[in-house]
Every structure is written in structure tokens, then in C-alpha cells.
Design a protein around this motif. Structure first.
Motif, PDB file in Angstrom:
ATOM      1  N   SER A   1      -4.939  -3.649   2.760  1.00 58.79           N
ATOM      2  CA  SER A   1      -4.363  -2.346   2.714  1.00 58.79           C
ATOM      3  C   SER A   1      -4.546  -1.875   1.464  1.00 58.79           C
ATOM      4  CB  SER A   1      -3.140  -2.389   3.214  1.00 58.79           C
ATOM      5  OG  SER A   1      -2.205  -2.934   2.454  1.00 58.79           O
ATOM      6  N   THR A   2      -4.483  -2.711   0.331  1.00 56.31           N
ATOM      7  CA  THR A   2      -4.695  -2.201  -0.952  1.00 56.31           C
ATOM      8  C   THR A   2      -6.078  -1.802  -1.553  1.00 56.31           C
ATOM      9  OG1 THR A   2      -4.967  -4.340  -2.050  1.00 56.31           O
ATOM     10  CG2 THR A   2      -2.750  -3.701  -1.630  1.00 56.31           C
ATOM     11  N   GLU A   3      -7.101  -1.936  -0.871  1.00 57.25           N
ATOM     12  CA  GLU A   3      -8.474  -1.791  -1.197  1.00 57.25           C
ATOM     13  C   GLU A   3      -8.778  -2.324  -2.647  1.00 57.25           C
ATOM     14  OE1 GLU A   3      -8.407   2.570  -0.891  1.00 57.25           O
ATOM     15  OE2 GLU A   3      -9.522   2.380   1.009  1.00 57.25           O
TER      16      GLU A   3
ATOM     17  N   ARG B   1       0.360   9.628   7.610  1.00 62.89           N
ATOM     18  CA  ARG B   1      -0.740   8.778   6.894  1.00 62.89           C
ATOM     19  C   ARG B   1      -0.069   7.372   6.815  1.00 62.89           C
ATOM     20  NH1 ARG B   1      -0.884  10.174   0.879  1.00 62.89           N
ATOM     21  NH2 ARG B   1      -1.071  12.201   1.642  1.00 62.89           N
TER      22      ARG B   1
ATOM     23  N   LEU C   1      -2.919   4.721   8.871  1.00 68.69           N
ATOM     24  CA  LEU C   1      -3.270   3.357   7.798  1.00 68.69           C
ATOM     25  C   LEU C   1      -2.797   2.119   8.804  1.00 68.69           C
ATOM     26  CD1 LEU C   1      -4.611   2.006   5.813  1.00 68.69           C
ATOM     27  CD2 LEU C   1      -2.685   2.141   4.385  1.00 68.69           C
TER      28      LEU C   1
ATOM     29  N   ARG D   1       1.530   3.491  -2.477  1.00 66.91           N
ATOM     30  CA  ARG D   1       1.046   4.458  -2.903  1.00 66.91           C
ATOM     31  C   ARG D   1       0.036   5.168  -2.084  1.00 66.91           C
ATOM     32  NH1 ARG D   1      -0.961   2.351  -8.755  1.00 66.91           N
ATOM     33  NH2 ARG D   1      -1.671   0.442  -7.400  1.00 66.91           N
ATOM     34  N   ARG D   2      -0.811   4.592  -1.333  1.00 67.43           N
ATOM     35  CA  ARG D   2      -1.649   5.085  -0.227  1.00 67.43           C
ATOM     36  C   ARG D   2      -1.064   5.901   0.899  1.00 67.43           C
ATOM     37  NH1 ARG D   2      -6.018   1.240   2.178  1.00 67.43           N
ATOM     38  NH2 ARG D   2      -6.784   3.062   2.972  1.00 67.43           N
TER      39      ARG D   2
ATOM     40  N   ALA E   1       0.831  -1.501  -0.166  1.00 67.13           N
ATOM     41  CA  ALA E   1      -0.047  -0.071  -0.060  1.00 67.13           C
ATOM     42  C   ALA E   1       0.944   1.232   0.179  1.00 67.13           C
ATOM     43  CB  ALA E   1      -1.039   0.070   1.263  1.00 67.13           C
TER      44      ALA E   1
END
Length: 529
Positions: free
Chosen positions: A440-442, A399, A403, A387-388, A385
Motif C-alpha cells: 500500500s505504500t508504493e 479513498r 484503496l 498519507r494516501r 498508507a
């Protein structure tokens, strides 16, 4: 000459307790000298625990083991070997960097010079003789790691038979990864050993295997011995019914799991009333497979999964269920077929491509494939994740922390610190970290290969809750499991895979354990939809 009908192995009142579970409870068993005796039961029935005790790998909480008339209240692995017991486990335990000959004779290498030197010449000559007896065209100098899993299993069988000269050979799911040719060789070895007076204790999920070679079979259910039957007195259906038990009942038409009615979709019937549970709403599939084929693994696999739906793939080890998931994710190549996401054809030929399309995979072997065990809990959770949590130039630590805390709360993770190495966590919490990593990657599609493998009851309940109440939300889920109980608890549909083909499909209101179990064993049925 000894009586061929006398027991070589007798178990009395055998019990094994683990924290929070009873693996075996007061099991009695007699195995006759020279017979092939099958042990069968559902996943978690106690089969591996039972043979682990006989092989000296597990210490019982109560009861005794008698081998050749000698009583053992506590049997070690060395003691079991001295008593003439050998085991061929489901996963071969060979030294991969050593040769075939070295593995055959380990730890008792042939020696010369008053035992000071290894007699390599004699050892390789004898090893090649053993390989010829086993009808294997191998050189004794071949590295074990260069052999397939099936050949490694046969090698262990040859070691038990001709090197250790065991009187009792335990086969613990040893057929699970064999090709047709390797299976035929194994059957020949079993018959040859039986003719020589050896006793075989054959543990399997596969009814066909046991009916092929066993004289008698003992059924375990929930840690108890249900009974011992002769091969001539049972067939496939009657043995399956005994394994599952009379308490298996048809699931009522209305869904009973929390939120199940919502997941099936609220709609009206033509008469204007609520849609009955046996007529689920048609929904646009998120993931659709059309005729997926991979040579020698699976053929013509077609099914679809919609948003907010959990689809179970049920099948025995080696049925192809795990290979199907790996192929969808781009880990195994396809020879034919089409994958569609949201109605559009896609080519998922690499995991990176699958991830870009919102498809994630939770592997069966979490420590080898799902985790980097030397890194921290937080790093493993967020590996997929980045990128998030990335800013314009570097990682946004605020962030990232937010998360990680959110995922830990959703998963009910127990750990000392986010900086703790993931290797220090319990098996259940390590599995939750793997789930958190894919969560976490949705994604829009979760592929979960045995997500409850190797974890305790409490951890398993937690993982199933996460799948049922968390992962399915706004996503499609495809999940495999070695047992039916987990799938029946969380799935909206179950698709049965047998020998690489889809044999049947069950909607939630059709879940009946005995019917699904028989389908897994290869009993033909008409797919529902």
C-alpha cells in the motif's frame, strides 16, 4: 546387559496427510540404542513431522512407532515422555517469567510434606548441580526470559538429560541459534549423553553438524525416506547430492518463467541479434549495499538490486540473511558499510527513515511484528498508507475504501468483511494482509523475510505469484526463504549467505539446485557478479 546394536526406536509405514499435501509417505526407520542418528533433508522434506510423531506432538495418518519394543499406533506427548522420549525444539518453549530451576523441573516440582509443599531449597540445589554438570555459570534463580535463545536451548537439553533422564533425545534444529561457545557445549553434551547410552535423534539442515556427531544419517526427500548412510561412507558433497536428488538439473539458458525475458531486459548483442539469456542487461541499481558489517552477525555484504528485479538471499537459519534485511530497514545497527538508493548514499538508521525513502520490510514473524491482530483487516492493510488516504483534515473514507478494495483484489484476499479482526483469518490470508500493508505504500524497495513461512501450499502459490507478478513492478525486491524451491521459482538472481558472508551469486540461467545447496552448506565457490 542390553545389546548396544538393538533398535530402541522403530518406525513402520509412517505416513502423515494434511489437506492438500503429503507430509510423510510410508517411512520406515530403525534407530539403534546409544547411537546419534541424523535426519536431514530440504525444507519441507518431512523432518519435523517425523520427529513430531515420535515425540507425541503429531498423530500419524498411518503406520506405527515402536519404542523399547512397545508398539504405539497413537502416541501422545505424555505417553512419549513415559516411554523415555524428550524433545528440544528449534524455538525454546520455556516459561519466560519463571526461574531456571522452575523451568528445569516443570511440571514435576520437587515436593515435601507428603507432597503438599514445593521443596524450593532442594529444587534450587539440584538445579545448580545440573547447571554445573552442563558447564553453565548460571544461578538457578535467574529468570528464563533473561537468557539468550542459545542458553535456553541448552537448558532444555539439560532438562531432557538430567531431569527427565530421557532414553531418546530429539534435537529439532536445536543448533540454529547457537553461538560458537554454545554450540561447543551442545556437542559436549551430546557426546556425554551418548557415552551414557542415550540415543540422540538429531534433525538439521546443516550437513556439517551431522557429520560432526552422527553415527548414521537418514535422508528424507518429499516425505519419503531415501536411505540411511553411515558417517564413514559419505562426505559433504555426496550427502548434499543425496539430499537434493538426481533430478536436479541445470536450468536452460533461456528464462522460462512468465515475463522473465522482459525482466532480464530486451537488448541486442554486438552482432545485432537478441541478447542471450546468460548476458543480462546492466541496469542502474535501485538499492546498493557496500561492505555492510555488523559484529557477530554479518561482514562485508555487498550486492545491488535493480528495478523490476527479484533478488533472493539464500542461507541456513542463523546465516545472517534475516539480520541483513533488518539492518537495511534500520532495525539493527550497522558497524560499517554504506547503503545507496538510486546511486545516492543514505543513512537508514530507523524504520521511519527507511519508510520515508521508500524501503519497506515484511518481517518473518508476521503476527508479532507485521500485524496488530486485534484490529480489522482494513486497518491493518492501510496502517502504513495513511498519507494516501488522508484528506486535509481527516481520513478520506471514500479513498480509504477504494484503496482497501483494490489491495484485496490484487491479493485475492478471502475474508467476511473489512471490519473483521485480522486474527480470525487463516494463516495464508494473514500473510497476504502483511504483504498488502507493505504494498500500500508504493515503495521502491521491498525487503521480504520468509514471506511464505507457515502457510499452506495454495496460499504459498498465491504469495509467490504476487511477488513475481505484482511487487516487482517498478520496484526492487529482496526476498529470503528457508528453502530453495521458492527462490528458484521467482528470483532473477540468488545470493548465497553463509556464516555472515556472501559465498556466491547465481544468475537465473545458472540455477542448479545441487550447486546452490552446496554453497548454502559452505562449499566455497567463486561469485559470478
Amino acid at each position: 546387559m542390553s545389546n548396544a546394536k538393538e533398535p530402541i526406536l522403530t518406525l513402520r509405514g509412517l505416513s502423515k496427510l494434511y489437506p492438500g499435501t503429503v507430509a510423510l509417505q510410508d517411512v520406515d526407520l530403525e534407530v539403534e540404542r546409544g547411537e546419534t542418528h541424523g535426519i536431514i533433508g530440504k525444507n519441507g522434506a518431512g523432518k519435523t513431522t517425523l520427529v513430531g510423531i515420535v515425540a507425541g506432538l503429531v498423530q500419524p495418518s498411518a503406520g506405527s512407532v515402536q519404542i523399547n519394543g512397545h508398539d504405539y499406533s497413537r502416541l501422545t506427548r505424555i505417553g512419549a515422555r513415559k516411554a523415555g522420549v524428550a524433545i528440544v525444539p528449534q524455538e525454546p518453549q520455556l516459561v519466560q517469567q519463571s526461574t531456571v530451576a522452575e523451568n528445569l523441573f516443570l511440571p514435576d516440582y520437587l515436593r515435601r510434606g507428603h507432597g503438599l509443599l514445593v521443596d524450593w531449597q532442594t529444587m534450587h540445589r539440584r538445579a545448580n548441580e545440573i547447571l554445573r554438570r552442563g558447564r553453565l555459570s548460571l544461578d538457578s534463580r535467574t529468570r528464563a526470559g533473561d537468557l539468550g535463545i542459545g542458553l535456553q536451548q541448552i537448558l532444555l537439553m539439560l532438562k531432557a538429560a538430567y531431569v527427565e533422564q530421557a532414553e531418546v533425545i530429539i534435537l529439532d534444529e536445536a543448533f540454529a541459534s547457537l553461538s560458537e561457545r554454545e554450540e561447543a557445549l551442545f556437542y559436549e553434551l551430546i557426546r556425554e549423553r551418548k557415552a551414557a547410552g542415550c540415543t540422540i535423534l538429531h534433525i538439521s539442515h546443516r550437513i556439517d553438524e551431522l557429520l560432526e556427531v552422527c553415527d548414521r544419517m537418514t535422508v528424507l526427500r518429499d516425505g519419503r525416506s531415501i536411505g540411511t548412510v553411515k558417517r564413514a561412507d559419505v562426505d559433504k558433497d555426496s550427502l548434499a547430492a543425496l539430499i537434493v536428488g538426481e533430478e536436479s538439473e541445470l536450468r536452460p539458458g533461456a528464462p522460462t518463467r512468465p515475463g522473465a525475458a522482459d525482466r532480464l531486459g530486451a537488448a541486442s548483442s554486438p552482432a545485432g541479434g537478441p541478447r542471450p539469456a546468460d548476458a543480462p542487461v546492466e541496469r542502474t541499481p535501485v538499492l546498493e549495499l557496500r561492505g555492510l558489517t555488523r559484529a557477530e552477525r554479518f561482514s562485508e555484504i555487498s550486492f545491488s538490486v535493480a528495478e523490476n528485479e527479484v533478488l533472493g538471499l539464500a542461507g541456513l537459519i542463523g546465516s545472517g540473511r534475516s539480520s541483513i534485511l533488518r539492518a537495511i530497514f534500520g532495525l539493527e545497527p550497522l558497524d560499517a558499510g554504506e547503503i545507496r538508493l538510486n546511486g545516492k548514499p543514505v543513512r537508514l538508521d530507523r524504520p521511519t527513515v527507511a519508510l520515508r525513502h521508500g524501503v519497506v520490510y515484511l518481517p518473518e514473524e508476521r503476527d508479532d511484528e507485521g500485524l496488530i491482530t486485534t484490529l480489522s483487516v482494513k486497518t491493518n492493510l492501510l496502517l502504513s498508507a495513511l498519507r494516501r488516504v488522508s484528506g486535509r483534515v481527516c481520513i478520506d473514507r471514500a479513498r480509504e475504501g477504494e484503496l482497501a478494495r483494490d489491495l484485496a483484489a490484487q491479493l485475492a484476499l478471502h475474508f467476511a468483511s473489512f471490519d473483521q479482526e485480522v486474527s480470525e483469518l487463516s494463516g495464508g490470508n494473514r500473510q497476504k494482509v502483511v504483504v498488502g500493508k507493505v504494498l500500500s505504500t508504493e515503495p521502491q524497495v521491498f525487503l521480504l523475510d520468509e514471506p511464505t513461512k507457515g502457510i499452506d501450499i495454495a496460499a504459498k502459490a498465491g504469495i509467490l505469484r504476487i511477488i513475481r507478478e505484482g511487487l516487482r513492478t517498478n520496484s526492487a525486491v529482496v526476498v529470503t526463504s528457508p528453502g530453495l524451491d521458492d527462490l528458484i521459482e521467482i528470483c532473477d538472481r540468488i545470493v548465497v549467505v553463509h556464516d555472515g558472508r556472501i559465498l556466491g551469486s547465481f544468475q537465473a540461467h545458472e540455477f542448479q539446485e545441487e550447486r546452490i545447496y552446496k554453497a548454502i552448506q559452505g562449499t566455497m565457490m567463486q561469485p559470478t557478479r
